[in-house]
Design an enzyme around this catalytic site. Structure first.
Site, short mmCIF file in Angstrom:
data_model
loop_
_atom_site.label_atom_id
_atom_site.label_comp_id
_atom_site.label_asym_id
_atom_site.label_seq_id
_atom_site.Cartn_x
_atom_site.Cartn_y
_atom_site.Cartn_z
N CYS A 1 3.44 7.53 -11.58
CA CYS A 1 3.31 8.32 -10.36
C CYS A 1 3.65 9.78 -10.66
O CYS A 1 4.48 10.07 -11.53
CB CYS A 1 4.24 7.80 -9.27
SG CYS A 1 3.97 6.07 -8.83
N HIS B 1 -0.33 5.26 -23.81
CA HIS B 1 -0.28 4.58 -22.52
C HIS B 1 -0.16 3.07 -22.67
O HIS B 1 -0.19 2.35 -21.68
CB HIS B 1 -1.51 4.94 -21.70
CG HIS B 1 -1.58 6.40 -21.36
ND1 HIS B 1 -2.15 7.33 -22.18
CD2 HIS B 1 -1.10 7.09 -20.29
CE1 HIS B 1 -2.04 8.53 -21.64
NE2 HIS B 1 -1.41 8.40 -20.49
#
Length: 763
Positions: free
Chosen positions: A525, A703
């Site tokens: 986020c 990631h």
């Protein structure tokens, strides 16, 4: 009566509950049942917040990504995970991030070698989706269990449910053919699965289904336009009513196509395409619903309710019950609830609306349209007063900044000499080996770093002690890099909470929320800063930290900055002036920082433009204007330095092959890019374009928790060397390492350094 609905709601929770639950599950600290229970609780909360709507979305909730959800609904999984046993959610996370939970059960034993799906940006947003992978032999098989279970949950709560799915043409358009086959050849069998899906929804009592086709706001050739007619004429016999939703842009030459598809309703983004509404009304058959997106689903400024009503009231009289109103797009792209903000400046807060407040604005508009403005007179007056205060606030306008903009000249964006001359001077100064190694900037944000930052913000830790804590972390990063044998070091960015927010906090013209979180991907986020006024740099922002890091080592230390285009694109930007104006203001502010770093003896400066492509208009015919001011803003930022100062830039998770000429025009000495998940596919651009400067194609997918081997990195770099001369190649990760653990980072970077040594021996 005008109806109201919503296209989608933020899924992360007002306090990022989903983020923390996901990360706990992935670490093996909580169970799958606990995670699923949290998801159910969030869905119920979000439906409650939308209870005033005539129709609420179902299926907009996701544990990672709505495109990946659609892939699983269509039974469309990459071959590398087909056959894995266990719960579907584990397979889902394997595709999303390379593995599922770190537990000692048998699920964890089978996923160590799974390559995560490629990620890229969802149209022109900062939301990342997992790219569907196609081949000529791809097949589809309906698996609607997840969507039907969420629908049953909603119906049990008496939610007026409108399932949301991604349409078949958009689904094919945003995916990739791994074998260069024709994706459209898959459309007939894909549409048949959609027929089955719509029938399953009808059987569960659904009346309306929202089918998202945002690809309609892009330029489509005749084959893709025909694909829409082919698909929707096959779907028109469905027992449910289809609301075809477009958003993020203008339909333009696709207006007639969109208006005449055999669906029951059409949603259009009036924030971006208001001028198209009247022509569309003329094109729409008299039985069709027109849904108009009248509240901005992508920015956080209050809607001008009075002006919107002035425009909407004649349309409501003309369309009657055929008029629906909604946000312009899913509210996924804005924070959840402004009421959570107790530290935000009160005046600025009065100008804002988050997801919950946007639904309230929608309700006010519907009451005014259905019962007259008198019924909401006080709320309209409050809205008008807030907007007038913002328009006339002295905090928004800075005459000195406007004066500086008036003095911009082309010379500010020019380096003293061309790259070839600069490169020889930089090589002599830096004395780097072939295949030099570096990282992209950040190192793990440990629990100790987060605790120190939290204590400093709550005044439990004074600034002197906070500096000591951050300097200790910087020293740790420097020592680890020296031990690994990296060639160009970074300070690790321990002091930075976010690559955009950190700079915004030190620039005038910005404000910050406490809980204004927006999902970027999975559990990741971001909290975009709020750009409300003219921008200037009161003082140096990074120089002290970088100088300290350089004092710890004799190796080159990179100064790390975020570029003006990325700061702009990852902020909630002003809607009262052109984006280009704000970007030039940012460029002048960051330019001052670049020159101060150089003056402090920093010879390598990286200016990240991760979001350059993200700001591209969705229609290629509009690219030139954007790229002109975006590239010029970067050049103004970067190009005041001496030839000996090496300028780097970084771009991540963006397809940029079609703007490679503009990237070359940025004239950075070194560009680092994401290529590991795409297996160096992004370097195809260099087959037909002679990129003149140096490039670092990422070889470590940060990631994913998976650790690349030395052999994998060598093979990736060999592929790169087929397109870019070895003497102009760097070896580096895809992106910053802040989200990873030291236990993952150190072995991955050790393999990267070892790979570089192997490559040098081959030269």
């Amino acid at each position: 009566m005008v109806s109201t609905h919503n296209l989608g709601f933020p899924r992360i929770g007002a306090k990022r509950e989903l983020k923390f639950a996901l990360e706990s599950y992935w670490k093996g600290q909580s169970t799958r049942d606990t995670l699923k229970a949290l998801g159910k609780d969030l869905r119920q909360r979000h439906w409650s917040l939308q209870s005033a709507l005539d129709l609420s979305p179902v299926g907009d909730f996701s544990f990672y990504d709505q495109v990946l959800d659609m892939s699983f609904t269509l039974g469309h999984l990459p071959e590398r995970v087909i056959g894995f046993h266990g719960d579907q959610l584990d397979n889902y996370f394997r595709v999303a991030r390379g593995r599922s939970a770190q537990s000692d059960d048998d699920h964890a034993q089978c996923c160590g070698g799974v390559a995560a799906g490629e990620m890229t940006k969802w149209f022109d947003t900062n939301y990342h989706y997992i790219v569907p992978e196609f081949t000529a032999t791809t097949t589809f098989k309906l698996n609607a269990t997840n969507l039907l279970e969420q629908l049953a949950e909603a119906q049990a709560l008496n939610v007026k449910a409108k399932p949301v799915i991604i349409g078949p043409v958009t689904y094919l358009a945003i995916g990739k053919a791994k074998d260069n086959s024709d994706r459209l050849a898959l459309l007939p069998q894909l549409v048949q699965v959609y027929v089955e899906l719509l029938e399953a929804l009808a059987a569960q009592g659904v009346e309306w289904v929202q089918i998202d086709e945002p690809i309609l706001v892009t330029e489509l050739d005749a084959d893709w336009q025909h694909a829409f007619n082919l698909a929707y004429h096959q779907l028109k016999s469905s027992r449910v009513k289809l609301l075809l939703a477009t958003y993020f842009g203008q339909l333009a030459d696709n207006q007639y196509l969109a208006a005449n598809l055999p669906v029951a309703g059409l949603h259009v983004d009036a924030i971006n395409a208001r001028h198209e509404i009247l022509p569309l009304i003329g094109m729409l058959p008299s039985h069709k619903v027109l849904s108009i997106g009248v509240v901005n689903g992508r920015n956080i400024w209050k809607t001008d309710l009075t002006a919107t009503l002035d425009w909407l009231e004649p349309l409501a009289q003309r369309l009657g019950e055929r008029l629906w109103i909604a946000p312009s797009c899913s509210l996924l792209h804005v924070p959840v609830d402004l009421d959570s903000e107790h530290q935000l400046d009160a005046e600025i807060q009065s100008w804002l609306a988050f997801a919950k407040q946007k639904l309230e604005e929608l309700h006010i508009l519907s009451v005014a349209l259905n019962h007259g403005r008198e019924a909401v007179k006080e709320r309209l007056a409050t809205n008008h007063a807030a907007l007038e205060a913002r328009r006339h606030s002295q905090r928004v306008h800075n005459p000195a900044v406007r004066e500086a903009l008036g003095k911009l000249t082309p010379q500010l964006g020019q380096r003293q000499n061309v790259y070839a001359q600069r490169a020889s001077k930089q090589a002599a100064l830096l004395n780097l080996p072939k295949y030099p190694t570096t990282t992209i900037g950040s190192f793990p944000q440990t629990a100790e770093i987060r605790l120190a930052r939290s204590q400093f913000k709550s005044s439990e830790l004074d600034y002197a002690d906070y500096q000591l804590a951050m300097k200790a972390e910087i020293e740790r990063s420097v020592r680890e890099q020296e031990a690994l044998g990296l060639d160009v070091l970074v300070h690790g960015e321990a002091e930075r909470n976010d690559m955009v927010e950190y700079f915004g906090e030190q620039l005038s013209g910005y404000a910050f929320s406490q809980f204004g979180w927006v999902q970027s991907y999975g559990s990741r986020c971001v909290k975009p800063p709020i750009l409300f006024g003219d921008i200037s740099r009161p003082q140096a922002m990074t120089v002290g930290w970088i100088k300290y890091a350089q004092s710890l080592t004799s190796k080159p230390m990179k100064g790390m900055l975020t570029g003006p285009v990325t700061i702009l694109n990852w902020s909630f930007v002003r809607d009262d002036q052109p984006r280009a104006v704000s970007c030039y203001q940012l460029a002048l502010a960051i330019r001052e920082e670049v020159l101060d770093l150089e003056q402090a003896g920093i010879n390598v400066i990286q200016i990240d433009e991760a979001a350059l492509r993200e700001g591209l208009p969705l229609r290629k015919s509009q690219w030139k204007e954007y790229l002109n001011w975006a590239v010029e803003s970067f050049r103004i930022t970067a190009n005041g330095v001496q030839d000996e100062t090496q300028i780097h830039t970084h771009m991540c998770y963006s397809e940029f092959n079609d703007i490679i000429a503009a990237i070359a025009d940025m004239d950075a000495d070194v560009i680092t890019i994401e290529t590991s998940r795409s297996d160096m596919e992004l370097l195809d651009a260099f087959d037909n374009f002679n990129y003149p400067n140096e490039i670092g194609p990422g070889v470590y997918d940060i990631h994913s928790p998976n650790i690349p081997t030395q052999e994998q990195i060598v093979q990736l770099m060999k592929k790169a060397a087929e397109r870019v001369p070895a003497e102009r190649l760097w070896v580096n990760p895809d992106c910053g390492l802040k989200t990873r653990q030291w236990s993952e980072v150190l072995p991955a970077l050790a393999n990267m350094v070892a790979a570089a040594k192997t490559l040098r021996a081959m030269v």
